[in-house]
Design an enzyme around this catalytic site. Sequence first.
Site, PDB file in Angstrom:
ATOM      1  N   SER A  61      -6.938  -5.815  -6.094  1.00  0.00           N
ATOM      2  CA  SER A  61      -8.111  -6.374  -5.416  1.00  0.00           C
ATOM      3  C   SER A  61      -9.350  -6.237  -6.307  1.00  0.00           C
ATOM      4  O   SER A  61      -9.354  -5.431  -7.245  1.00  0.00           O
ATOM      5  CB  SER A  61      -8.357  -5.647  -4.089  1.00  0.00           C
ATOM      6  OG  SER A  61      -8.797  -4.330  -4.348  1.00  0.00           O
ATOM      7  N   LEU A  98      -7.338  -5.664   6.834  1.00  0.00           N
ATOM      8  CA  LEU A  98      -7.014  -6.796   5.946  1.00  0.00           C
ATOM      9  C   LEU A  98      -7.563  -6.560   4.537  1.00  0.00           C
ATOM     10  O   LEU A  98      -7.119  -7.206   3.586  1.00  0.00           O
ATOM     11  CB  LEU A  98      -7.566  -8.106   6.508  1.00  0.00           C
ATOM     12  CG  LEU A  98      -6.734  -8.749   7.617  1.00  0.00           C
ATOM     13  CD1 LEU A  98      -7.408 -10.021   8.116  1.00  0.00           C
ATOM     14  CD2 LEU A  98      -5.313  -9.069   7.146  1.00  0.00           C
ATOM     15  N   ASP A 150       0.834  -1.200   0.000  1.00  0.00           N
ATOM     16  CA  ASP A 150       0.000   0.000   0.000  1.00  0.00           C
ATOM     17  C   ASP A 150       0.869   1.251   0.000  1.00  0.00           C
ATOM     18  O   ASP A 150       1.991   1.231   0.495  1.00  0.00           O
ATOM     19  CB  ASP A 150      -0.901  -0.014   1.251  1.00  0.00           C
ATOM     20  CG  ASP A 150      -2.186   0.761   1.031  1.00  0.00           C
ATOM     21  OD1 ASP A 150      -2.324   1.420  -0.002  1.00  0.00           O
ATOM     22  OD2 ASP A 150      -3.044   0.704   1.926  1.00  0.00           O
ATOM     23  N   ARG A 191       1.674  -5.143   6.064  1.00  0.00           N
ATOM     24  CA  ARG A 191       0.960  -4.104   5.329  1.00  0.00           C
ATOM     25  C   ARG A 191       1.747  -2.810   5.451  1.00  0.00           C
ATOM     26  O   ARG A 191       2.159  -2.428   6.554  1.00  0.00           O
ATOM     27  CB  ARG A 191      -0.466  -3.913   5.834  1.00  0.00           C
ATOM     28  CG  ARG A 191      -1.209  -2.867   4.998  1.00  0.00           C
ATOM     29  CD  ARG A 191      -2.704  -2.930   5.113  1.00  0.00           C
ATOM     30  NE  ARG A 191      -3.281  -2.037   4.114  1.00  0.00           N
ATOM     31  CZ  ARG A 191      -4.518  -2.077   3.683  1.00  0.00           C
ATOM     32  NH1 ARG A 191      -5.349  -2.971   4.157  1.00  0.00           N
ATOM     33  NH2 ARG A 191      -4.950  -1.226   2.775  1.00  0.00           N
ATOM     34  N   ASN A 209     -10.285  -2.785  -6.487  1.00  0.00           N
ATOM     35  CA  ASN A 209      -9.452  -1.893  -7.314  1.00  0.00           C
ATOM     36  C   ASN A 209     -10.039  -1.644  -8.704  1.00  0.00           C
ATOM     37  O   ASN A 209      -9.667  -0.687  -9.381  1.00  0.00           O
ATOM     38  CB  ASN A 209      -8.019  -2.440  -7.465  1.00  0.00           C
ATOM     39  CG  ASN A 209      -7.185  -2.304  -6.208  1.00  0.00           C
ATOM     40  OD1 ASN A 209      -6.254  -3.071  -5.983  1.00  0.00           O
ATOM     41  ND2 ASN A 209      -7.510  -1.330  -5.370  1.00  0.00           N
ATOM     42  N   ARG A 251       0.233   8.962 -10.406  1.00  0.00           N
ATOM     43  CA  ARG A 251       0.119   7.766  -9.557  1.00  0.00           C
ATOM     44  C   ARG A 251       0.845   6.553 -10.137  1.00  0.00           C
ATOM     45  O   ARG A 251       1.424   5.755  -9.399  1.00  0.00           O
ATOM     46  CB  ARG A 251      -1.357   7.421  -9.339  1.00  0.00           C
ATOM     47  CG  ARG A 251      -2.100   8.419  -8.475  1.00  0.00           C
ATOM     48  CD  ARG A 251      -3.573   8.043  -8.368  1.00  0.00           C
ATOM     49  NE  ARG A 251      -3.753   6.712  -7.813  1.00  0.00           N
ATOM     50  CZ  ARG A 251      -3.746   6.439  -6.509  1.00  0.00           C
ATOM     51  NH1 ARG A 251      -3.578   7.409  -5.635  1.00  0.00           N
ATOM     52  NH2 ARG A 251      -3.918   5.210  -6.089  1.00  0.00           N
ATOM     53  N   ARG A 270       0.354   7.535  -2.606  1.00  0.00           N
ATOM     54  CA  ARG A 270       0.866   8.581  -1.711  1.00  0.00           C
ATOM     55  C   ARG A 270       2.332   8.898  -2.019  1.00  0.00           C
ATOM     56  O   ARG A 270       2.758  10.045  -2.018  1.00  0.00           O
ATOM     57  CB  ARG A 270       0.716   8.136  -0.242  1.00  0.00           C
ATOM     58  CG  ARG A 270      -0.635   8.480   0.321  1.00  0.00           C
ATOM     59  CD  ARG A 270      -0.956   7.672   1.558  1.00  0.00           C
ATOM     60  NE  ARG A 270      -1.479   6.354   1.205  1.00  0.00           N
ATOM     61  CZ  ARG A 270      -1.855   5.451   2.085  1.00  0.00           C
ATOM     62  NH1 ARG A 270      -1.760   5.698   3.373  1.00  0.00           N
ATOM     63  NH2 ARG A 270      -2.350   4.302   1.685  1.00  0.00           N
ATOM     64  N   ARG A 318     -11.291   1.879  -9.496  1.00  0.00           N
ATOM     65  CA  ARG A 318     -10.397   3.030  -9.730  1.00  0.00           C
ATOM     66  C   ARG A 318     -10.646   3.613 -11.117  1.00  0.00           C
ATOM     67  O   ARG A 318     -11.204   2.937 -11.986  1.00  0.00           O
ATOM     68  CB  ARG A 318      -8.942   2.583  -9.607  1.00  0.00           C
ATOM     69  CG  ARG A 318      -8.628   2.205  -8.179  1.00  0.00           C
ATOM     70  CD  ARG A 318      -7.161   2.005  -7.957  1.00  0.00           C
ATOM     71  NE  ARG A 318      -6.959   1.768  -6.535  1.00  0.00           N
ATOM     72  CZ  ARG A 318      -5.833   1.961  -5.893  1.00  0.00           C
ATOM     73  NH1 ARG A 318      -4.770   2.375  -6.539  1.00  0.00           N
ATOM     74  NH2 ARG A 318      -5.722   1.726  -4.601  1.00  0.00           N
TER      75      ARG A 318
END
Length: 239
Positions: A63, A193, A18, A186, A66, A31, A22, A69
């Site tokens: 996922s 999770l 993850d 993570r 995802n 991104r 950011r 997005r």
Amino acid sequence: MTQASPAKVPAHIAIIMDGNGRWARERGLPRIEGHRAGAETVQRVIEACRQAGVRYLTLYAFSTENWRRPITEVAQLMKLLTTSLGKHLAQLQEHRIRLHAIGELERLPMPVRRALQSAMRATAQNDAGVLTLALSYGSRAEIVAAVRQAATRAMAGTLRIEDITEESFASLLQTAGMPDPDLIIRTANEMRLSNFLLWQASYAELWVTPTLWPDFGEEDFRRAMADYAARTRRFGGVV
Ligand code: FPP
């Protein structure tokens, strides 16, 4: 710093990668640059696991959530996955690591599926370790699919209700044949999770770091391993 004894080395590490977005934002980059840097971290972590004697590494790369997005980010990620698979292949072959994938793979675009299939075929005989990519993966969907399989067999008379056990049910999951993760890492300080390996994570040790995935390096890995080795796993019992 003493070396962890073999028993204290996790057989299976699963990682929720993850913070790519950011990382990019902090640098004023698009991104996708965060994801690109994240793909390089993947290569380093595969090597770190190999050197530490971790036999199973599972990465949450995309996922089911995802898919929500923006379409351009999804398309860029899919393209990156395809090119990364090509790049990782040499590393996997050199170290005899088998590639495996879990998730609703039929939802992936054809080029990704082709790259996956060919990398999985090429590495099928490798026996030193297993790299599993969770792609279009959602744990609840995986569990529901397993329930459907069990119900179908039960209705067909090929599975007795009393033979549905934790072990037989686990064999219907996409992770069949793999040990459960011992350690789940993570990054980016998120403490969830997020629909990742919910069944398999029952007794996993969780380790969260503020480090963003593209910055995840040797020091983080070493700390995760050391913290894991220092924990006492009771599996619900008393030690
Ligand atoms: C989470 O960061 C990361 C992803 C959803 C994608 C992970 C993909 C890679 C590391 C690239 C390639 C992978 C392989 C296996 C070669 P985020 O975008 O959710 O970050 P944010 O929360 O900071 O926005």
